[in-house]
Design a protein around this motif. Sequence first.
Motif, PDB file in Angstrom:
ATOM      1  N   ARG A  77      30.022   6.397  26.322  1.00 60.55           N
ATOM      2  CA  ARG A  77      31.451   6.582  26.547  1.00 60.55           C
ATOM      3  C   ARG A  77      32.067   5.312  27.131  1.00 60.55           C
ATOM      4  O   ARG A  77      31.627   4.792  28.148  1.00 60.55           O
ATOM      5  CB  ARG A  77      31.679   7.763  27.487  1.00 60.55           C
ATOM      6  N   HIS A  78      33.098   4.841  26.457  1.00 55.16           N
ATOM      7  CA  HIS A  78      33.826   3.654  26.893  1.00 55.16           C
ATOM      8  C   HIS A  78      35.316   3.898  26.705  1.00 55.16           C
ATOM      9  O   HIS A  78      35.733   4.939  26.199  1.00 55.16           O
ATOM     10  CB  HIS A  78      33.379   2.429  26.093  1.00 55.16           C
ATOM     11  N   MET A  79      36.109   2.906  27.101  1.00 60.99           N
ATOM     12  CA  MET A  79      37.565   3.066  27.002  1.00 60.99           C
ATOM     13  C   MET A  79      38.043   3.059  25.557  1.00 60.99           C
ATOM     14  O   MET A  79      39.097   3.595  25.246  1.00 60.99           O
ATOM     15  CB  MET A  79      38.264   1.974  27.823  1.00 60.99           C
ATOM     16  N   THR A  80      37.298   2.402  24.665  1.00 67.25           N
ATOM     17  CA  THR A  80      37.589   2.450  23.237  1.00 67.25           C
ATOM     18  C   THR A  80      36.381   3.047  22.523  1.00 67.25           C
ATOM     19  O   THR A  80      35.263   3.024  23.043  1.00 67.25           O
ATOM     20  CB  THR A  80      37.894   1.052  22.674  1.00 67.25           C
ATOM     21  N   PHE A  81      36.599   3.542  21.319  1.00 67.76           N
ATOM     22  CA  PHE A  81      35.501   4.165  20.581  1.00 67.76           C
ATOM     23  C   PHE A  81      34.468   3.147  20.111  1.00 67.76           C
ATOM     24  O   PHE A  81      33.262   3.418  20.147  1.00 67.76           O
ATOM     25  CB  PHE A  81      36.060   4.923  19.367  1.00 67.76           C
ATOM     26  N   LEU A  82      34.929   1.974  19.670  1.00 72.13           N
ATOM     27  CA  LEU A  82      34.027   0.958  19.130  1.00 72.13           C
ATOM     28  C   LEU A  82      33.849  -0.173  20.131  1.00 72.13           C
ATOM     29  O   LEU A  82      34.827  -0.818  20.534  1.00 72.13           O
ATOM     30  CB  LEU A  82      34.577   0.396  17.814  1.00 72.13           C
ATOM     31  N   VAL A  83      32.622  -0.419  20.535  1.00 71.62           N
ATOM     32  CA  VAL A  83      32.310  -1.491  21.481  1.00 71.62           C
ATOM     33  C   VAL A  83      31.046  -2.215  21.015  1.00 71.62           C
ATOM     34  O   VAL A  83      30.316  -1.747  20.143  1.00 71.62           O
ATOM     35  CB  VAL A  83      32.102  -0.934  22.907  1.00 71.62           C
ATOM     36  N   THR A  84      30.798  -3.366  21.631  1.00 76.22           N
ATOM     37  CA  THR A  84      29.574  -4.108  21.355  1.00 76.22           C
ATOM     38  C   THR A  84      28.422  -3.496  22.144  1.00 76.22           C
ATOM     39  O   THR A  84      28.606  -2.536  22.899  1.00 76.22           O
ATOM     40  CB  THR A  84      29.741  -5.576  21.744  1.00 76.22           C
ATOM     41  N   ARG A  85      27.241  -4.064  22.002  1.00 75.54           N
ATOM     42  CA  ARG A  85      26.080  -3.555  22.740  1.00 75.54           C
ATOM     43  C   ARG A  85      26.274  -3.648  24.246  1.00 75.54           C
ATOM     44  O   ARG A  85      25.763  -2.829  24.998  1.00 75.54           O
ATOM     45  CB  ARG A  85      24.829  -4.326  22.327  1.00 75.54           C
ATOM     46  N   SER A  86      27.012  -4.670  24.686  1.00 72.59           N
ATOM     47  CA  SER A  86      27.248  -4.844  26.120  1.00 72.59           C
ATOM     48  C   SER A  86      28.422  -4.022  26.620  1.00 72.59           C
ATOM     49  O   SER A  86      28.752  -4.056  27.802  1.00 72.59           O
ATOM     50  CB  SER A  86      27.499  -6.328  26.422  1.00 72.59           C
TER      51      SER A  86
END
Length: 361
Positions: free
Chosen positions: A254-263
């Motif tokens: 879970r992040h602030m956007t749906f698509l993120v990098t590995r970090s």
Amino acid sequence: MKHLNRSGDWPSGNPRYYFRPKGQKGRALPDLPAHHPEWLEAYSAMLRDYDGSKPPPTVTHPTGSIGAALRAYLVSDHFLGLAQSTRGVWRRMIEDIESLYGRGRLADLRSRHIRQDLARLGPHPANNRLKVWRGFSRWCVDAGLIDADPARDVRKRAAPQTDGHKAWSREDVAAFRAHWPHDTAQRLAFELMHRTCASIGDACLLSPGMVRDGWLTYRRKKSGSEATCPFTVPGPDWFEADDHLAKCLAAAPRHMTFLVTRSGAARSHKAAAQWFSRACSEAGLADLSAHGIRKHRAANFKENGATNEQRMAILGHETEAEATRYSRSADLRKIVSGTEVPTRSDPSSNSGELSKEIKGR
């Protein structure tokens, strides 16, 4: 998140952040919570603009030169009003024109000079460069720098007809899904674009905060138009909702956007496009790209009986001509005969699973 410095709080109570890469002056981010879609969009834009290199040296040109006019055009409202992706492409061509003809006098610029410049290029690159010449020349006339538009009478080159990015087929979709399981970032990116019909650049900015009452609404970066789609609700029959995205979100961090990098950092839209193209190649679909998903969905919507207005609302198109062009690969036999599309999973299963996942985020 890279290159962020916090400097106290805004009067509103929101944290005050500056985007400050090493060796560069900091730029303030908006007075909004750090998870707000507009804050994330501003941060992503700054991150894309930064390439990690030192700023180029200041270039000066004599007054009245083509180079001086080009430099003024780069800070004009006309240029800055273009979509960010368009500005990046135009800036590279403007810098090339500047390096070749910057010392020339603007008052001496004629149509034949522009034709000679375009004659060095193939049809499609020449026509793209002509757009830059036309925009620059019109601005020079409006700014009172010249009396006549030298690009007005320059005609486009005849170019081979092309449909652009190839539209995906249902078999292509099945092949990609068979190769990439639900717990991979590649599958999440695909299902997010398949569900929302967003471009890869817009998909990088989509976040749970954009979902209201089961619908996801966002503003497209390229055109500024608004698009919306059923996200945690089934939607109409022609939309072909399924539960694939819900399964991907359930398995993703879970992040602030749906698509993120590995970090966990926000993805650059340029890097994301190349990354997704590699995912297509690994799935045996080397001739496909992210943009073809939008064409595939537009064609499916048309096959299933969606109106032009409905397709325009989901894909964020502003004209019916654009909506028609994107749905060109629709199976016309199904439209004429009224044949139903193949049986698909029950959309109602998607509503519960995806709603729970979004609420958990």
